[in-house]
Design a protein around this motif. Structure first.
Motif, PDB file in Angstrom:
ATOM      1  N   GLU A 220       4.642  46.573  72.736  1.00 42.84           N
ATOM      2  CA  GLU A 220       4.233  45.608  71.725  1.00 42.84           C
ATOM      3  C   GLU A 220       3.813  46.314  70.432  1.00 42.84           C
ATOM      4  OE1 GLU A 220       4.666  42.570  71.950  1.00 42.84           O
ATOM      5  OE2 GLU A 220       4.969  42.231  74.092  1.00 42.84           O
TER       6      GLU A 220
ATOM      7  N   VAL B 165      -2.725  43.810  78.297  1.00 41.26           N
ATOM      8  CA  VAL B 165      -1.923  43.921  79.510  1.00 41.26           C
ATOM      9  C   VAL B 165      -1.584  45.395  79.716  1.00 41.26           C
ATOM     10  CG1 VAL B 165       0.195  43.210  80.658  1.00 41.26           C
ATOM     11  CG2 VAL B 165      -0.981  41.629  79.131  1.00 41.26           C
TER      12      VAL B 165
ATOM     13  N   ASP C 172       7.650  42.875  81.589  1.00 39.90           N
ATOM     14  CA  ASP C 172       6.878  41.662  81.842  1.00 39.90           C
ATOM     15  C   ASP C 172       7.597  40.801  82.877  1.00 39.90           C
ATOM     16  OD1 ASP C 172       8.987  40.556  80.490  1.00 39.90           O
ATOM     17  OD2 ASP C 172       7.848  39.982  78.726  1.00 39.90           O
ATOM     18  N   LYS C 173       7.048  39.645  83.164  1.00 41.12           N
ATOM     19  CA  LYS C 173       7.557  38.803  84.237  1.00 41.12           C
ATOM     20  C   LYS C 173       8.926  38.218  83.943  1.00 41.12           C
ATOM     21  CE  LYS C 173       4.849  34.877  82.499  1.00 41.12           C
ATOM     22  NZ  LYS C 173       3.795  33.894  82.843  1.00 41.12           N
TER      23      LYS C 173
ATOM     24  N   ARG D 116       1.975  47.241  78.821  1.00 44.40           N
ATOM     25  CA  ARG D 116       2.749  46.367  77.950  1.00 44.40           C
ATOM     26  C   ARG D 116       2.379  46.574  76.482  1.00 44.40           C
ATOM     27  NH1 ARG D 116       4.063  41.344  79.016  1.00 44.40           N
ATOM     28  NH2 ARG D 116       4.585  41.331  76.790  1.00 44.40           N
ATOM     29  N   TRP D 117       1.157  46.990  76.219  1.00 47.26           N
ATOM     30  CA  TRP D 117       0.721  47.149  74.835  1.00 47.26           C
ATOM     31  C   TRP D 117       1.521  48.236  74.115  1.00 47.26           C
ATOM     32  CZ3 TRP D 117      -1.047  51.811  73.073  1.00 47.26           C
ATOM     33  CH2 TRP D 117      -1.413  52.752  74.045  1.00 47.26           C
TER      34      TRP D 117
ATOM     35  N   GLN E 272      -7.463  40.277  76.166  1.00 51.20           N
ATOM     36  CA  GLN E 272      -7.347  41.321  77.178  1.00 51.20           C
ATOM     37  C   GLN E 272      -5.977  41.984  77.063  1.00 51.20           C
ATOM     38  OE1 GLN E 272      -8.155  39.497  80.970  1.00 51.20           O
ATOM     39  NE2 GLN E 272     -10.366  39.618  80.690  1.00 51.20           N
TER      40      GLN E 272
ATOM     41  N   LYS F  41      -8.216  36.346  84.549  1.00 52.01           N
ATOM     42  CA  LYS F  41      -8.636  35.528  83.429  1.00 52.01           C
ATOM     43  C   LYS F  41     -10.088  35.822  83.053  1.00 52.01           C
ATOM     44  CE  LYS F  41      -4.735  33.371  83.090  1.00 52.01           C
ATOM     45  NZ  LYS F  41      -3.865  33.553  81.908  1.00 52.01           N
TER      46      LYS F  41
ATOM     47  N   THR G 165       1.515  43.010  85.419  1.00 52.14           N
ATOM     48  CA  THR G 165       0.862  41.704  85.542  1.00 52.14           C
ATOM     49  C   THR G 165      -0.314  41.603  84.590  1.00 52.14           C
ATOM     50  OG1 THR G 165      -0.517  42.545  87.342  1.00 52.14           O
ATOM     51  CG2 THR G 165       1.559  41.487  87.942  1.00 52.14           C
ATOM     52  N   GLU G 166      -0.616  40.384  84.205  1.00 48.76           N
ATOM     53  CA  GLU G 166      -1.741  40.144  83.317  1.00 48.76           C
ATOM     54  C   GLU G 166      -3.052  40.310  84.072  1.00 48.76           C
ATOM     55  OE1 GLU G 166      -1.330  36.336  81.601  1.00 48.76           O
ATOM     56  OE2 GLU G 166       0.581  36.754  80.616  1.00 48.76           O
ATOM     57  N   PRO G 167      -4.104  40.785  83.412  1.00 51.09           N
ATOM     58  CA  PRO G 167      -5.400  40.945  84.076  1.00 51.09           C
ATOM     59  C   PRO G 167      -5.997  39.595  84.442  1.00 51.09           C
ATOM     60  CG  PRO G 167      -5.609  41.350  81.723  1.00 51.09           C
ATOM     61  CD  PRO G 167      -4.141  41.213  81.999  1.00 51.09           C
TER      62      PRO G 167
END
Length: 274
Positions: free
Chosen positions: A214, A207, A173-174, A210-211, A205, A200, A196-198
């Motif tokens: 998590e 990422v 992540d960032k 990243r999931w 949503q 808005k 990066t996040e999708p």
């Protein structure tokens, strides 16, 4: 039974069977593993282990020895390789994900102040566990620090482990942006890609990539001993996390090996009839 059959061949050989010799073990290895799994999964104290298990001091002795001689790390690696092969992957991963999770300490003051801290972003007082996983979410390594340690600073041991096992690409992540990306590419040959996040939009949503890590945190946190930090030393917490991963991976492999889905059994029976 299926889970023990997988683990039995991965444990170190008893001292009585080695050339150096040793006294035969009084308790069966399966009872020791059951006791460790019970403690990690249910979150009890060592002295509160039920009397059905071997004495707590004996169980803790095996746990301490297997943690000190890196047996839990080797056991995690061998289970991960077997699962990857079962999913049609190579035994050693070449890509993975890295992230950190802050964990609250208990109110019993078991975590000393010297290894504890406050994470202002998550508002958590305790420790932070940094984990490295492959693209299937299987644990590769874990590093525990105080909660006030920045994600970039706690990632250094994991990055060296990633280079040692052959990982060449990581998603993060960032929080890992900056000089760490450049230094890791130049010194270790590992490319860190910031997920990066999708754009808005309405609702939840996912990422990309990243999931995976998590979800691994969710697997670890299901074990009550990992839901909070009960350990006095960071090394002890790392060992408990490895045991949590061993529980998850050995159960998963046992299910894949010995419990076929019902529709597969029906298809095989129909094929034999034809």
């Amino acid at each position: 039974d299926a889970q023990w059959e997988i683990l039995a061949g991965l444990l170190p050989e008893p001292a009585c069977r080695r050339p150096s010799g040793g006294r035969p073990e009084r308790h069966h290895r399966r009872a020791i593993i059951d006791a460790i799994f019970y403690l990690v999964d249910n979150g009890v104290k060592w002295r509160a282990l039920p009397v059905d298990f071997p004495p707590w001091a004996t169980v803790y002795g095996f746990h301490a020895r297997w943690s000190d001689n890196l047996t839990v790390i080797e056991l995690t690696g061998r289970l991960r390789a077997a699962l990857r092969v079962a999913h049609g992957r190579q035994p050693d991963p070449t890509a993975g994900c890295i992230d950190a999770q802050s964990v609250s300490e208990t109110a019993e003051a078991t975590v000393p102040k010297t290894t504890s801290g406050f994470d202002p972003h998550k508002r958590v007082n305790g420790r932070k566990r940094h984990i490295l996983v492959d693209t299937l979410g299987l644990l590769i390594a874990v590093h525990v620090t105080a909660a006030d340690t920045h994600d970039r600073d706690g990632a250094s041991p994991l990055l060296h482990t990633a280079a040692a096992v052959g990982v060449r690409h990581l998603w993060a992540d960032k929080a890992y942006r900056g000089d760490l990306v450049t230094r890791t590419r130049d010194n270790l040959g590992i490319t860190i890609e910031i997920a990066t996040e999708p754009s808005k939009g309405k609702g939840f949503q996912v990422v990309p990539r990243r999931w995976v890590v998590e979800r691994t945190f969710a697997w670890i946190s299901r074990r009550r001993r990992c839901a909070r930090d009960y350990e006095r030393l960071p090394d002890h917490h790392e060992a408990i996390v490895y045991w949590a991963a061993i529980i998850q991976m050995s159960r998963r492999q046992a299910h894949m090996t010995y419990h076929k889905p019902q529709h597969q059994v029906q298809k095989q029976a129909l094929y034999k009839m034809r």
